[in-house]
Design an enzyme around this catalytic site. Structure first.
Site, PDB file in Angstrom:
ATOM      1  N   SER A 113     -14.687  63.432  37.522  1.00  0.00           N
ATOM      2  CA  SER A 113     -14.350  62.096  38.009  1.00  0.00           C
ATOM      3  C   SER A 113     -13.617  62.124  39.354  1.00  0.00           C
ATOM      4  O   SER A 113     -14.127  62.644  40.325  1.00  0.00           O
ATOM      5  CB  SER A 113     -13.553  61.366  36.940  1.00  0.00           C
ATOM      6  OG  SER A 113     -13.422  60.024  37.280  1.00  0.00           O
ATOM      7  N   HIS A 114     -12.379  61.637  39.350  1.00  0.00           N
ATOM      8  CA  HIS A 114     -11.627  61.497  40.596  1.00  0.00           C
ATOM      9  C   HIS A 114     -10.788  62.736  40.888  1.00  0.00           C
ATOM     10  O   HIS A 114     -10.053  62.755  41.872  1.00  0.00           O
ATOM     11  CB  HIS A 114     -10.728  60.274  40.485  1.00  0.00           C
ATOM     12  CG  HIS A 114      -9.934  60.303  39.221  1.00  0.00           C
ATOM     13  ND1 HIS A 114     -10.509  60.057  37.996  1.00  0.00           N
ATOM     14  CD2 HIS A 114      -8.650  60.597  38.966  1.00  0.00           C
ATOM     15  CE1 HIS A 114      -9.620  60.191  37.042  1.00  0.00           C
ATOM     16  NE2 HIS A 114      -8.472  60.527  37.604  1.00  0.00           N
ATOM     17  N   ASP A 278     -15.206  56.367  43.046  1.00  0.00           N
ATOM     18  CA  ASP A 278     -14.640  57.709  42.845  1.00  0.00           C
ATOM     19  C   ASP A 278     -15.721  58.788  42.805  1.00  0.00           C
ATOM     20  O   ASP A 278     -16.884  58.529  43.098  1.00  0.00           O
ATOM     21  CB  ASP A 278     -13.817  57.741  41.556  1.00  0.00           C
ATOM     22  CG  ASP A 278     -14.692  57.650  40.326  1.00  0.00           C
ATOM     23  OD1 ASP A 278     -15.755  56.997  40.407  1.00  0.00           O
ATOM     24  OD2 ASP A 278     -14.334  58.239  39.290  1.00  0.00           O
ATOM     25  N   ASP A 280     -17.574  60.350  40.597  1.00  0.00           N
ATOM     26  CA  ASP A 280     -18.833  60.183  39.876  1.00  0.00           C
ATOM     27  C   ASP A 280     -19.330  58.742  39.855  1.00  0.00           C
ATOM     28  O   ASP A 280     -20.276  58.424  39.133  1.00  0.00           O
ATOM     29  CB  ASP A 280     -18.690  60.704  38.443  1.00  0.00           C
ATOM     30  CG  ASP A 280     -17.607  59.974  37.673  1.00  0.00           C
ATOM     31  OD1 ASP A 280     -16.613  59.550  38.291  1.00  0.00           O
ATOM     32  OD2 ASP A 280     -17.751  59.815  36.442  1.00  0.00           O
ATOM     33  N   ASP A 282     -18.017  55.818  38.823  1.00  0.00           N
ATOM     34  CA  ASP A 282     -17.781  54.815  37.788  1.00  0.00           C
ATOM     35  C   ASP A 282     -16.561  53.936  38.066  1.00  0.00           C
ATOM     36  O   ASP A 282     -16.402  52.893  37.458  1.00  0.00           O
ATOM     37  CB  ASP A 282     -17.717  55.443  36.379  1.00  0.00           C
ATOM     38  CG  ASP A 282     -16.675  56.527  36.255  1.00  0.00           C
ATOM     39  OD1 ASP A 282     -16.006  56.834  37.263  1.00  0.00           O
ATOM     40  OD2 ASP A 282     -16.531  57.083  35.152  1.00  0.00           O
ATOM     41  N   ARG A 283     -15.698  54.357  38.992  1.00  0.00           N
ATOM     42  CA  ARG A 283     -14.517  53.523  39.287  1.00  0.00           C
ATOM     43  C   ARG A 283     -14.742  52.660  40.512  1.00  0.00           C
ATOM     44  O   ARG A 283     -15.586  52.962  41.349  1.00  0.00           O
ATOM     45  CB  ARG A 283     -13.302  54.413  39.562  1.00  0.00           C
ATOM     46  CG  ARG A 283     -12.870  55.170  38.352  1.00  0.00           C
ATOM     47  CD  ARG A 283     -11.572  55.896  38.596  1.00  0.00           C
ATOM     48  NE  ARG A 283     -11.161  56.510  37.353  1.00  0.00           N
ATOM     49  CZ  ARG A 283      -9.920  56.854  37.057  1.00  0.00           C
ATOM     50  NH1 ARG A 283      -8.954  56.662  37.929  1.00  0.00           N
ATOM     51  NH2 ARG A 283      -9.630  57.396  35.889  1.00  0.00           N
ATOM     52  N   LYS A 377     -18.361  52.610  32.733  1.00  0.00           N
ATOM     53  CA  LYS A 377     -17.870  51.726  33.781  1.00  0.00           C
ATOM     54  C   LYS A 377     -18.714  51.983  35.017  1.00  0.00           C
ATOM     55  O   LYS A 377     -19.343  53.031  35.150  1.00  0.00           O
ATOM     56  CB  LYS A 377     -16.393  51.950  34.040  1.00  0.00           C
ATOM     57  CG  LYS A 377     -15.984  53.374  34.333  1.00  0.00           C
ATOM     58  CD  LYS A 377     -14.461  53.472  34.335  1.00  0.00           C
ATOM     59  CE  LYS A 377     -13.988  54.879  34.599  1.00  0.00           C
ATOM     60  NZ  LYS A 377     -13.298  55.452  33.435  1.00  0.00           N
TER      61      LYS A 377
HETATM   62  C1  G1P Z   1      -7.691  58.037  32.860  1.00  0.00           C
HETATM   63  C2  G1P Z   1      -7.523  56.534  32.808  1.00  0.00           C
HETATM   64  C3  G1P Z   1      -8.454  55.943  31.769  1.00  0.00           C
HETATM   65  C4  G1P Z   1      -9.884  56.364  32.060  1.00  0.00           C
HETATM   66  C5  G1P Z   1      -9.965  57.876  32.180  1.00  0.00           C
HETATM   67  C6  G1P Z   1     -11.350  58.336  32.601  1.00  0.00           C
HETATM   68  O1  G1P Z   1      -7.347  58.605  31.618  1.00  0.00           O
HETATM   69  O2  G1P Z   1      -6.189  56.196  32.533  1.00  0.00           O
HETATM   70  O3  G1P Z   1      -8.316  54.555  31.779  1.00  0.00           O
HETATM   71  O4  G1P Z   1     -10.747  55.936  31.041  1.00  0.00           O
HETATM   72  O5  G1P Z   1      -9.033  58.342  33.149  1.00  0.00           O
HETATM   73  O6  G1P Z   1     -11.735  57.821  33.828  1.00  0.00           O
HETATM   74  P1  G1P Z   1      -5.913  59.268  31.317  1.00  0.00           P
HETATM   75  O7  G1P Z   1      -5.712  60.348  32.356  1.00  0.00           O
HETATM   76  O8  G1P Z   1      -4.907  58.184  31.485  1.00  0.00           O
HETATM   77  O9  G1P Z   1      -6.033  59.783  29.913  1.00  0.00           O
HETATM   78 ZN    ZN Z   2     -14.999  58.587  37.373  1.00  0.00          ZN
END
Ligand code: G1P
Ligand code: ZN
Length: 544
Positions: A113-114, A278, A280, A282-283, A377
């Site tokens: 992800s990010h 981000d 991938d 999805d954000r 998302k």
């Molecule tokens: C974080 C975000 C959560 C999201 C997840 C994946 O998780 O808070 O809302 O679904 O990334 O993108 P966390 O690191 O808080 O467990």
């Molecule tokens: Zn992501």
């Protein structure tokens, strides 16, 4: 071609977190590490023989090598067909769409992800099930259990596959299709939004947009959708080239990491809409000229105005938000007389509600918004939704936001993250608070009173599955909330997230900076949880 059976021994740490297995590149590159986890996925999913598997990733370092390994293992494990994005690329929402479209057995998405990429960065692997959504807890638990008992994996000895062109290949008994990662997704977007209207305005400069792809996977998607199909001038999409280390930056669309975009949006002559996605895809982060829309508000505003957009013109069935997301969406749901669900953090909890038709829109405070069009998302979907609203409403983002607050009140909201904490003290902080919860109800907190103090637990209304310990929740008698939880996506130490929220119905008080409006609550939360003495930190490392 006969599969080779490779002997192996378990790794103890292959437990999927909030969003799949996330580890440093170094960890994943250890011999047998990736293979063990992939075989555990397959072993935990009986009945996959002959079926279709979708594979793609966000383009980060090690994406290509990992895909080659997964392809050979999937063929060795008897999958009938593999659908792979060209160059190994697929955004998370596009992968979700492809799983659904091809009626696949599931999909493997390679992404952290990010989190930063590169040889010293992170890597990740998510398994999505046939509805296109992240594997629910019972599936991730089965994968983890399997990973702790694994003794061998299956591998086909074959040369690497050419992923640079659109083509069909065969590997043993398995058919492989290398597809355009963007096309199907772009069509799906065209089926939901008023492209004609947006094109008319964007191509004639009556509407302008700046999208920051952060050198991650949305680059090619945004170029196709925003510049090619919607006719926005070239340069509307920035940092569009997918780079394995994301250009050395953190592909996290927030006010910290998308600074250049933020500067553009607060300067003279700023475009009407600023947005970023981000690693991938999805954000999403949404900015207007001189303003920032919190993700919680964004969900509420999209819900309140959904009937203006073709794909949602028939109305919404319901809304869901993760527990720490602000209550702004609840107010809209109440006004629309539709149900609003509160779920634990993580997109996987929305899957059943979407499949059962209980909700149409859902979102998380962590820059995640989506709908029943896929089971993830979707960053670009949110950007197109906003663009569609701007094209129809003909008002600046700031005005749309103000009017929303005037009608529903403003939910001031902020999240304070304390990153890179040592695990032990962070767990102890939570333990301590947990032990005191019952005694807190009815107590004063600064100039407020604590109404309820509990730890959030969830029973899925569709399948009855239970998830406990999903965050400590302090609810105040004035409707405000303090929520504390530990992140489930980190790869080292612990991250404490403190979420703060307070409702302001008076229009004359709605234009403050959230940090100022919430200053008392922020202080109260710090002292309530003894954050400084427990962690040694006076201030959070990231504020969003
Ligand atoms: C974080 C975000 C959560 C999201 C997840 C994946 O998780 O808070 O809302 O679904 O990334 O993108 P966390 O690191 O808080 O467990
Ligand atoms: Zn992501």
């Amino acid at each position: 071609m006969k599969p080779r059976i490779v002997q192996t021994t378990p790794f103890e740490d292959q437990q999927p977190g909030t969003s799949g297995l996330r580890k440093t590149v170094r960890t994943v590159r250890q011999p047998h590490y990736l293979e063990n986890f992939v075989q555990s996925i397959f072993d935990a999913q009986p009945g996959h023989a002959g079926s279709t598997l979708v594979i793609g990733g966000d383009g980060r370092y090690y994406n290509r090598e990992a895909i080659q390994i997964i392809v050979k293992m999937a063929a060795a494990n008897g999958f009938g067909r593999l659908v792979i994005g060209r160059h190994g690329l697929l955004s998370t929402p596009a992968a979700s769409h492809l799983i659904r479209k091809h009626r696949a057995f599931g999909g493997i998405i390679l992404s952290a992800s990010h989190n930063p990429g590169g040889p010293d960065g992170d890597f990740g692997l998510k398994y999505n099930i046939e509805n296109g959504g992240p594997a629910p807890e019972k599936v991730t638990a089965a994968i983890f259990a399997r990973s702790r008992a694994i003794e061998h994996y299956r591998m086909l000895d074959a040369p690497d596959l050419d992923l640079t062109g659109l083509a069909e290949h065969r590997l043993g008994e398995t058919a492989i299709e290398v597809i355009d990662p963007v096309g199907d997704y772009a069509e799906l977007m065209e089926s939901l939004f008023d492209f004609e209207r947006m094109h008319l305005q964007l191509s004639r400069a009556r509407l302008s947009v700046r999208f920051d792809a952060m050198h991650a996977v949305t680059g090619p998607y945004a170029l196709e959708l925003i510049e090619r199909r919607l006719g926005a001038p070239s340069g509307s999409v920035q940092r569009a080239e997918v780079l394995p280390d994301f250009g050395g930056h953190h592909p996290d669309p927030n006010l910290e990491h998308a600074r250049a975009l933020v500067r553009t949006m607060y300067a003279d002559e700023a475009p009407d809409l600023g947005a970023a996605s981000d690693g991938d895809g999805d954000r999403n982060m949404i900015l207007g000229r001189g303003c920032f829309v919190t993700p919680s508000d964004s969900l509420a505003i999209l819900a309140a105005n959904a009937s203006r957009v073709p794909g949602y013109a028939r109305g919404l069935r319901g809304i869901a938000r993760s527990m720490p997301t602000s209550q702004a969406a609840d107010r809209v749901a109440a006004a629309l007389e539709i149900p609003c669900f509160e779920t634990p953090t993580g997109w996987k909890f929305f899957g059943n509600l979407l499949d059962a038709g209980h909700i149409t829109l859902c979102g998380e405070e962590s820059f995640g918004t989506g709908s029943d069009h896929v089971r993830e998302k979707d960053g670009l979907w949110a950007v197109l939704f906003w663009l569609n609203l701007l094209a129809v409403m003909d008002q600046p983002v700031s005005r749309i936001m103000q009017q929303h607050w005037r009608r529903f009140g403003r939910d001031f909201y902020t999240r304070h993250d304390y990153e890179n904490l040592a695990l032990e003290p962070a767990m102890r902080l939570m333990e301590d608070l947990r032990a005191r919860l019952a005694s807190l109800e009815g107590e004063r907190l600064g100039n407020r009173e604590i109404h309820r103090a509990d730890e959030f637990a969830y029973v899925d209304p569709v399948d009855g599955s239970e998830s406990t310990r999903q965050g400590i929740r302090i609810r105040l008698t004035d409707g405000g909330r303090i929520i504390l939880r530990l992140s489930g996506t980190g790869t080292a130490g612990a991250t404490l997230r403190v979420y703060l929220e307070s409702h302001e119905p008076r229009p004359s008080h709605q234009n403050q900076d959230p940090q100022a409006a919430l200053a008392d609550l922020i202080e109260d939360a710090r002292s309530l949880a003894n954050i400084e003495s427990r962690t040694g930190r006076k201030t959070p490392s990231v504020i969003t």
